[in-house]
Enzyme design. Structure first.
Site: not given
Length: 540
Positions: A268-269
């Site tokens: 995930s960012k």
RNA sequence: GGCCCCGUCGUCUAGCCUGGUCUAGGACACCGGCCUUUCACGCCGAUAACACGGGUUCAAAUCCCGUCGGGGUCACCA
């Protein structure tokens, strides 16, 4: 009827018209995991001569869609993943924006309502929450009581008179099971009674993702829904919607997600800080940051890091390398093929060879693939690519002076495989384009300390300067001969003069071959830089 | 916690469906060495995995059962 299994023969032939899609939300950046999913969709469509489309899932954020979408479309273009239908290219099923398809969704909701597959629900959020908590307390799976379900005008009038608002919920089956024949995972079973009566339309009339997605996939004639594994558990309700609406079912294929560096968690960012603790990831990030600084790019860690595709374009990676790395993340051609052209990928791609387990993102491996592609890239293509970086860094003026081209070609050739990304040209070749008098900032402090300020370095440099003046022509071979002759006469080791000399002319301890550097710099520049270095050495 | 998915070297994977040729192959990384004016490349070498336990079988990484472990998902987000 809804409960029957939908097993398909896994050996079935792929239908004549394959249509796949990728559905990004306009978030302002393109995530590496998303690209992998898009790539597999694209490859599958190309493999079967079908179409790949882009649909924009913007039901949630109506504002600034264009601005937030631009980087995503740009990223796909840069990578060479072209779409046959979708934003900017249009297509027979326009519009491809969910925000512009509300009428279609509402019509589908009405049809579901009419068929008894959905119902108006007048419960408040609190009431639903209370039921949910009660179920948790009793340790039983939550299933809505349908207390505020209103299927007749009378019931609706009653709830309405209480001032209640309504949403539309799916009326899910409460018995039997569903078997999904997933092209990657095989048969997956779900019990209908575990599925919730999900909301498909809000009380303001807008519709939710699952409904919209199913309607779109049907309207756009999507034949294969290839998406990440996290959607697997959403599939029963989507199948319920599709069947209730009388749609033929697409073929489903749930890809394993791309995992974090060195872990099995979904990439995930938002966890950049965590990834930065991974050495390989941190190195890749630092390398990119260094180039970004030299380019004076205004980047934030939010949008400029190895999880975001834009990072690679800005640092000067090759799209082919990114694609080749990504295709290997969860898919393989055979037991040894690592490098493939797009044509080979298209010819060989199959869902059958997609792995089931998540694959972690490995920045080092990507780096190795990039290295390979950069080494394969013909000089003629490398030079213009690197030139753009030198110009952005302000080392070469625009328009390009005519003498730069041939000189840069020689420099790139001399730098050879040290250049892994186009941005590396800055670190390896800046001194060729800096003034004769190197600025203070061009000197690497450690290298100066280690080589230039070493006792005797200044004196050696002064002596060698005299020898250098006589070298003619000022080319690698004579230069090498001159240096070796000097080493012999002085009775020193080659390193004693080589290292100070390199720092003197380039300011750094590392770089292309020394004789190439000297020759490309030219005698005048070399002599002047040596003079300067002698002074620096003497000051210690 | 419920449901679902997954489990071969540190990592990406081949092999699994159609047991034997697997004392498990390749690649990246790591470590050591060679080459060398730096760095990089290249070359050579080493270390390294079938989650565990039963069963079936002459034979199991491959088939069956169970256990354990990891993950995903449980929204009026997508």
């Amino acid at each position: 009827m809804l409960c029957r299994s939908m097993a398909r023969s896994s050996t079935r032939l792929v239908p004549m018209t394959v249509r796949t899609r990728f559905a990004p939300s306009p978030t302002g950046y393109l995530h590496i995991g998303g690209v992998r999913t898009a790539l597999f969709n694209w490859l599958f469509a190309r493999r079967h001569g079908g179409q790949f489309l882009l649909r924009i899932d913007d039901t949630d954020q109506q504002r600034n869609v264009d601005a937030a979408l631009a980087p995503i479309l740009h990223g796909f273009r840069w990578l060479g993943i072209d779409w046959d239908e979708g934003p900017e290219v249009g297509g027979p099923y326009e519009p491809y924006y969910q925000s512009q398809r509300l009428p279609q969704y509402q019509a589908a909701v009405q049809k579901l309502l009419d068929g008894g597959f959905a119902y108006r629900d007048y419960a408040t959020a609190e009431e639903i929450q209370a039921e949910r908590e009660a179920a948790t307390a009793e340790k039983r799976p939550f299933l809505y009581s349908r207390t505020w379900m209103a299927e007749t005008p009378e019931q609706q009038a009653k709830f309405q008179s209480q001032g209640r608002l309504w949403v539309v919920r799916l009326k899910m089956p409460r018995e039997g099971k569903l078997i999904i024949d997933d092209q990657v995972r095989g048969q997956v079973e779900f019990l209908w009674e575990r599925e919730q009566d999900h909301v498909i339309q809000r009380n303001d009339g807008t519709c939710l993702y699952h409904l919209a997605s199913v309607v779109d996939d049907f309207d756009f004639q999507i034949s294969h829904v290839i998406r990440a594994e996290e959607h697997l558990s959403n599939t029963p309700r989507q199948i319920f919607i599709a069947q209730s609406l009388g749609y033929p079912l697409p073929v489903y294929a749930h890809l394993p997600f791309v995992a974090e560096p060195g872990s099995k968690n979904k990439l995930s960012k938002r966890k950049l800080d965590k990834y930065l603790k991974n050495r390989d990831f941190a190195q890749t990030n630092e390398h990119g940051l260094e180039i970004s600084r030299r380019l004076n790019l205004q980047n934030t860690a939010e949008t400029f890091n190895p999880v975001i595709v834009d990072f690679y374009e800005q640092v000067g990676y090759l799209p082919d390398a990114i694609i080749n790395y990504l295709v290997l993340l969860g898919w393989s051609l055979d037991d040894k093929t690592e490098f493939m052209t797009r044509q080979q990928m298209i010819e060989n791609f199959s869902l059958e060879r997609v792995t089931k387990a998540p694959a972690s993102f490995d920045a080092k491996k990507l780096w190795a693939v990039e290295d390979h592609y950069m080494q394969q890239l013909p000089l003629k293509q490398k030079v213009p690519m690197m030139l753009r970086f030198l110009q952005t860094a302000g080392l070469v003026p625009t328009p390009t002076p005519c003498e730069v081209g041939p000189q840069l070609t020689k420099i790139v050739e001399a730098a050879g495989d040290r250049l892994k990304t186009a941005g590396d040209i800055i670190a390896y070749a800046d001194f060729f384009f800096l003034p004769e008098q190197l600025p203070e900032s061009a000197f690497d402090a450690k290298a100066v300390e280690k080589s230039l300020k070493k006792p005797g370095a200044g004196a050696l440099l002064a002596k060698f300067k005299t020898a250098l003046e006589a070298v003619e022509p000022f080319e690698p071979a004579p230069l090498e001969a001159a240096l070796h002759g000097f080493v012999e006469r002085e009775g020193i080791k080659a390193g004693d003069i080589v290292h100070p000399l390199r720092v003197a002319v380039s300011g750094k301890g590392v770089g292309p071959g020394l004789y190439d550097c000297l020759s490309l710099l030219g005698k005048q520049t070399c002599l002047k830089r040596i003079d300067r270095a002698i002074k620096m050495a003497g000051n210690s």
